[in-house]
Design an enzyme around this catalytic site. Structure first.
Site, PDB file in Angstrom:
ATOM      1  N   LYS A 277       0.851  -1.185   0.000  1.00 13.82           N
ATOM      2  CA  LYS A 277       0.000   0.000   0.000  1.00 13.82           C
ATOM      3  C   LYS A 277       0.889   1.238   0.000  1.00 13.82           C
ATOM      4  O   LYS A 277       1.733   1.404   0.886  1.00 13.82           O
ATOM      5  CB  LYS A 277      -0.914   0.017   1.242  1.00 13.82           C
ATOM      6  CG  LYS A 277      -1.602   1.366   1.500  1.00 13.82           C
ATOM      7  CD  LYS A 277      -2.529   1.321   2.719  1.00 13.82           C
ATOM      8  CE  LYS A 277      -3.064   2.724   3.060  1.00 13.82           C
ATOM      9  NZ  LYS A 277      -3.942   2.742   4.245  1.00 13.82           N
ATOM     10  N   ASP A 282      -2.478  10.403   3.510  1.00 13.83           N
ATOM     11  CA  ASP A 282      -3.872  10.003   3.726  1.00 13.83           C
ATOM     12  C   ASP A 282      -4.575  11.019   4.603  1.00 13.83           C
ATOM     13  O   ASP A 282      -4.485  10.978   5.828  1.00 13.83           O
ATOM     14  CB  ASP A 282      -3.915   8.606   4.375  1.00 13.83           C
ATOM     15  CG  ASP A 282      -5.337   8.117   4.607  1.00 13.83           C
ATOM     16  OD1 ASP A 282      -6.280   8.723   4.045  1.00 13.83           O
ATOM     17  OD2 ASP A 282      -5.496   7.116   5.347  1.00 13.83           O
ATOM     18  N   LYS A 289      -9.884  13.121   8.210  1.00 14.79           N
ATOM     19  CA  LYS A 289      -9.376  12.763   9.529  1.00 14.79           C
ATOM     20  C   LYS A 289      -9.288  14.000  10.424  1.00 14.79           C
ATOM     21  O   LYS A 289      -9.143  15.109   9.928  1.00 14.79           O
ATOM     22  CB  LYS A 289      -7.950  12.188   9.382  1.00 14.79           C
ATOM     23  CG  LYS A 289      -7.873  10.803   8.796  1.00 14.79           C
ATOM     24  CD  LYS A 289      -6.414  10.351   8.702  1.00 14.79           C
ATOM     25  CE  LYS A 289      -6.294   8.984   8.085  1.00 14.79           C
ATOM     26  NZ  LYS A 289      -6.915   7.893   8.857  1.00 14.79           N
ATOM     27  N   ASP A 300       1.824   6.573   5.326  1.00 16.89           N
ATOM     28  CA  ASP A 300       0.817   5.600   4.894  1.00 16.89           C
ATOM     29  C   ASP A 300       1.236   4.857   3.621  1.00 16.89           C
ATOM     30  O   ASP A 300       0.458   4.123   3.028  1.00 16.89           O
ATOM     31  CB  ASP A 300      -0.531   6.319   4.696  1.00 16.89           C
ATOM     32  CG  ASP A 300      -1.728   5.404   4.925  1.00 16.89           C
ATOM     33  OD1 ASP A 300      -1.545   4.342   5.554  1.00 16.89           O
ATOM     34  OD2 ASP A 300      -2.827   5.758   4.470  1.00 16.89           O
ATOM     35  N   ASP A 359     -12.034   7.190   3.959  1.00 17.83           N
ATOM     36  CA  ASP A 359     -10.789   6.983   4.707  1.00 17.83           C
ATOM     37  C   ASP A 359     -10.396   5.499   4.745  1.00 17.83           C
ATOM     38  O   ASP A 359      -9.299   5.161   5.172  1.00 17.83           O
ATOM     39  CB  ASP A 359     -10.958   7.529   6.133  1.00 17.83           C
ATOM     40  CG  ASP A 359      -9.636   7.727   6.850  1.00 17.83           C
ATOM     41  OD1 ASP A 359      -8.577   7.652   6.184  1.00 17.83           O
ATOM     42  OD2 ASP A 359      -9.660   7.961   8.074  1.00 17.83           O
ATOM     43  N   GLU A 361      -9.307   3.670   2.424  1.00 18.26           N
ATOM     44  CA  GLU A 361      -8.860   3.747   1.026  1.00 18.26           C
ATOM     45  C   GLU A 361      -7.812   2.700   0.672  1.00 18.26           C
ATOM     46  O   GLU A 361      -7.701   2.293  -0.479  1.00 18.26           O
ATOM     47  CB  GLU A 361      -8.297   5.154   0.734  1.00 18.26           C
ATOM     48  CG  GLU A 361      -6.834   5.403   1.140  1.00 18.26           C
ATOM     49  CD  GLU A 361      -6.572   5.314   2.631  1.00 18.26           C
ATOM     50  OE1 GLU A 361      -7.531   5.413   3.410  1.00 18.26           O
ATOM     51  OE2 GLU A 361      -5.407   5.129   3.019  1.00 18.26           O
ATOM     52  N   ARG A 363      -7.571  -0.471   1.241  1.00 23.29           N
ATOM     53  CA  ARG A 363      -8.109  -1.734   0.709  1.00 23.29           C
ATOM     54  C   ARG A 363      -8.559  -1.574  -0.733  1.00 23.29           C
ATOM     55  O   ARG A 363      -8.533  -2.530  -1.511  1.00 23.29           O
ATOM     56  CB  ARG A 363      -9.237  -2.218   1.636  1.00 23.29           C
ATOM     57  CG  ARG A 363     -10.399  -1.281   1.729  1.00 23.29           C
ATOM     58  CD  ARG A 363     -11.271  -1.555   2.961  1.00 23.29           C
ATOM     59  NE  ARG A 363     -10.678  -1.041   4.184  1.00 23.29           N
ATOM     60  CZ  ARG A 363     -11.219  -1.165   5.396  1.00 23.29           C
ATOM     61  NH1 ARG A 363     -12.353  -1.808   5.547  1.00 23.29           N
ATOM     62  NH2 ARG A 363     -10.620  -0.663   6.450  1.00 23.29           N
TER      63      ARG A 363
END
Ligand code: BES
Ligand code: MN
Ligand code: ZN
Length: 513
Positions: A277, A282, A289, A300, A359, A361, A363
């Protein structure tokens, strides 16, 4: 950049004046506090007596990793004697030499020239592997990320002295140690590369710049393919593209291929695959967030960084394996074009996804990349790494990464590699009832499963994109960054996973001669 660290090996010269001039000499003592006969011979009677006295006065007990720093007696061309404990004879049989190397590097202080006298009691390994593990630990501990500090001195918060440090490890067979260090150096470089990528600020390391850095692996013989948004759209990675659509920065997928397996007659050996990933930042997107701690979301992309670091390590040590590294690079931002909660996207697999929370995201990115790798390369296994959920921090803290798998053998091998490297994993459950949590009213699935079992439902989501391929998902949100400092890492980014996966490959998946 941190000051250079040069590590060499030499044989301990049993003639008395066998030690070169050095600011510090590192000597090991077990809990019996006895110097071996050969160490005593090399040090000479004055130094041996000084050590004995210091041990008594300071009540040094030789406990594992305990240390004592004393001035060397007159007559030796050495500044300080650094005594490091190696514990009981039982502990000596299982010394973690990498960690020990970290301890030693931490004791050097302002010393720029040091010698390590790798001698010890019978049960203690003083071979080439131990020597090069110590060197690896020293390298990892020595790492600093200070390229954005403009003041290099005179400031407690600024980078320390820039003088290079030179260490000689005295070991019986220096030639063997020199051979053994090559593979360790490759791994150390991989860890450092992963740490550098994770530590970089998000204005510098966006998806396009990340892809450029990954491309540098071609110098080591890694084949690189960079897919841009036009190509990704043509392929049909709409779940991944949906995450990046609110960002000014373009998304990328990078495929890295290392073909190190011996060419066999007929078909090429089936590759193994690592997927990361790579969310360069993010914000959460429209499901934004809270401000507190959001700066950490520059990390991230640690899964992708680990995959790049691993591919570096494999190529640099010429691992006899065919490996694919695939990373999904996007930035998750809210703007007028950003993905909305309620949107339904069609993934590359054809499965449709209702976005509940923008959020969740990671996956979405991984689902498309996993499917692509499975279909394109028919790998023997897929291991993905992702800073996927905050919930894994609640479940496991920062001690273990969460491991989710459809394959017991692969899971067990990773557990073993984890114990061997200290990058430990903890297996978490999967199951049909968890899977139900992500069924959607409107689409084939939704991208969140609610608060309960958040890390597990995230893994269930990924599982829908791996088919029958043996697969492991590692949730590294707790281990990759902002982790407690250790003997071998003082940096915010840990480079977690590079040593684990390199070990997995070395122990189970390389051609044997
Ligand atoms: N990147 C985060 C997960 C994360 C949290 C990584 C803390 C490192 C430290 C991920 O994209 C995320 O936001 N996950 C959400 C999922 C939720 C919306 C279902 C989370 O964990 O809260
Ligand atoms: Mn997120
Ligand atoms: Zn994320």
């Amino acid at each position: 950049m941190a000051a250079a660290l040069k590590i060499g090996f030499a044989s301990p010269n049993l003639e008395k004046s066998g030690l070169e001039k050095a600011g510090a000499l590192i000597v090991f003592l077990g809990d019996d506090l006895e110097l071996t006969a050969s160490a005593r011979k090399i040090l000479g009677t004055a130094a041996a007596a000084t050590i004995k006295r210091a041990v008594e006065v300071e009540k040094f007990k030789g406990k594992e990793r305990a240390s004592l720093v004393i001035p060397a007696p007159q007559g030796l061309e050495i500044g300080r004697l650094v005594i490091v404990g190696i514990g009981s004879s039982k502990e000596q049989e299982q010394t973690d030499y990498v960690r020990l190397g970290g301890v030693i590097a931490g004791l050097l202080g302002s010393t720029t020239v040091a010698s390590v006298l790798l001698m010890g009691p019978a049960k203690w390994r003083v071979d080439a592997d131990a020597a090069s593990d110590i060197a690896l630990g020293m390298r990892l501990r020595h790492y600093r990320f200070d390229k954005y500090k403009s003041k290099k001195r005179d400031d407690g918060n600024a980078a320390k002295s820039e003088s290079p440090v030179s260490v000689t490890i005295h070991v019986e067979d220096p030639a063997a140690a020199k051979r053994a260090i090559r593979a360790r150096d490759a791994v150390a470089e991989g860890v450092v590369l992963a740490r550098d990528l994770v530590n970089e600020p998000p204005n510098v390391l966006d998806p396009v710049e990340f892809a450029k850095r990954a491309k540098e692996l071609s110098q080591l013989g890694v084949e690189i393919t960079i897919l841009d948004e036009k190509q990704l759209s043509k392929i049909g990675m709409r779940a991944l593209l949906g995450v990046g659509q609110g960002s000014e920065k373009e998304s990328r997928v990078v495929i890295m291929r290392w073909n190190g397996a011996k060419a066999k007659k007929g078909a090429k050996a089936q590759p193994i695959a690592f997927i990361g990933k790579g969310v360069s930042f993010d914000t959460g997107g429209i499901s934004i967030k809270p401000a507190q701690g959001m700066e950490d979301m520059k990390g991230d992309m640690a899964g992708a960084a680990c995959v790049v670091g691993l591919m570096h390590a494999l190529a640099a040590r010429k691992a006899k394996v065919n490996a694919i590294g695939a990373i999904g690079l996007v930035e998750n931002m809210p703007d007028g074009n950003a993905q909305r909660p309620g949107d339904i996207v069609t993934s590359l697999s054809g499965q449709t996804i209702e976005i509940i929370n923008t959020d969740a995201e990671g996956r979405l990115v991984l689902g498309d990349v996993l499917w692509y790798v499975k279909e394109t390369y028919k790998p023997g296994f897929m291991i993905d790494l992702a800073t996927l959920t905050g919930a894994i921090l609640i479940a496991l803290g920062q001690e273990h990464a969460g491991l989710f798998s459809n394959d017991d053998t692969l899971a067990e091998r990773l557990s073993a590699a984890g114990k061997a490297t200290g990058e430990t994993v903890w297996r978490m459950p999967l199951g049909v009832s968890y899977d139900k949590q992500i069924d959607s009213k409107f689409a084939d699935m939704k991208n969140t499963g609610g608060r309960n079992g958040g890390s597990i439902t995230a893994a269930q989501f990924l599982k829908r994109f791996v088919g029958d391929v043996p697969w492991v998902h590692l949730d590294i949100a707790g281990t990759a960054m902002s982790s407690p400092e250790t003997e071998i890492n003082k940096s915010w980014a840990s480079g977690w996973g590079v040593r684990l996966l390199d070990r997995l490959v070395a122990d189970y998946y390389e051609d044997r001669d």
